[in-house]
Motif scaffolding. Sequence first.
Motif, PDB file in Angstrom:
ATOM      1  N   VAL A  13      -2.057  -4.149  -7.003  1.00  0.00           N
ATOM      2  CA  VAL A  13      -1.826  -4.459  -5.596  1.00  0.00           C
ATOM      3  C   VAL A  13      -0.530  -3.782  -5.157  1.00  0.00           C
ATOM      4  N   LYS A  15       2.384  -3.753  -2.938  1.00  0.00           N
ATOM      5  CA  LYS A  15       3.090  -4.739  -2.123  1.00  0.00           C
ATOM      6  C   LYS A  15       4.078  -4.109  -1.140  1.00  0.00           C
ATOM      7  N   TYR A  18       2.555  -2.087   3.419  1.00  0.00           N
ATOM      8  CA  TYR A  18       2.591  -2.612   4.788  1.00  0.00           C
ATOM      9  C   TYR A  18       4.006  -2.732   5.349  1.00  0.00           C
ATOM     10  N   PRO A  23      -1.603  -2.650   8.565  1.00  0.00           N
ATOM     11  CA  PRO A  23      -2.910  -2.827   7.904  1.00  0.00           C
ATOM     12  C   PRO A  23      -4.008  -2.211   8.765  1.00  0.00           C
ATOM     13  N   ASP A  27      -9.319  -2.401   4.761  1.00  0.00           N
ATOM     14  CA  ASP A  27      -8.408  -2.626   3.642  1.00  0.00           C
ATOM     15  C   ASP A  27      -8.769  -3.921   2.921  1.00  0.00           C
ATOM     16  N   ILE A  29      -7.136  -6.792   0.879  1.00  0.00           N
ATOM     17  CA  ILE A  29      -5.772  -7.301   0.779  1.00  0.00           C
ATOM     18  C   ILE A  29      -5.715  -8.587  -0.042  1.00  0.00           C
ATOM     19  N   THR A  30      -4.522  -8.869  -0.529  1.00  0.00           N
ATOM     20  CA  THR A  30      -4.241 -10.198  -1.057  1.00  0.00           C
ATOM     21  C   THR A  30      -3.355 -10.881  -0.023  1.00  0.00           C
ATOM     22  N   SER A 116       0.011 -11.644   9.872  1.00  0.00           N
ATOM     23  CA  SER A 116       0.312 -10.450   9.068  1.00  0.00           C
ATOM     24  C   SER A 116       1.424 -10.698   8.051  1.00  0.00           C
ATOM     25  N   ILE A 119       0.293 -11.508   4.455  1.00  0.00           N
ATOM     26  CA  ILE A 119      -0.315 -10.494   3.601  1.00  0.00           C
ATOM     27  C   ILE A 119       0.663 -10.150   2.478  1.00  0.00           C
ATOM     28  N   ARG A 122      -1.962  -4.583  -0.480  1.00  0.00           N
ATOM     29  CA  ARG A 122      -3.286  -3.963  -0.410  1.00  0.00           C
ATOM     30  C   ARG A 122      -3.769  -3.643  -1.824  1.00  0.00           C
TER      31      ARG A 122
END
Length: 138
Positions: A13, A15, A18, A23, A27, A29-30, A116, A119, A122
Amino acid sequence: MFPTLHENDRIFVNKIVYRLKEPKRGDIITLHAPDRENTEYIKRIVGIPGDNIKIRDGKVILNGEVLKEDYIEPGSYTETHQGDEWNVPEGKVFVLGDNRAFGASKDSRSLGLIDSSEIVGRAGLRYYPFNRIEELAK
């Protein structure tokens, strides 16, 4: 996120991405789970600021057009939970899991729009199992 991801898949992922750009639709995402402390969910962004999302007759309609979703199982029916139309404001995203079976995915249909700031990152690469190594960020 089945069929895109399977149980026990391992992913990297990103981090940082973003912090450098916004985003985008599609995508994976986590995100910090809004309904469970110390938990993260993995979902796909379907709607970004300015988008209108509707779910009608099992189909996702993005800005008036049926969304082409080649990442879900053929014949999947997208259920609705607490509403069937969302307008995505600045600072929010609309996310769905790829598994649309009833009750299979906690996503924006039940959790609402995601801020957002929630998030984490990704999904960039599935690195395990080795026979399924794949870049997830396109």
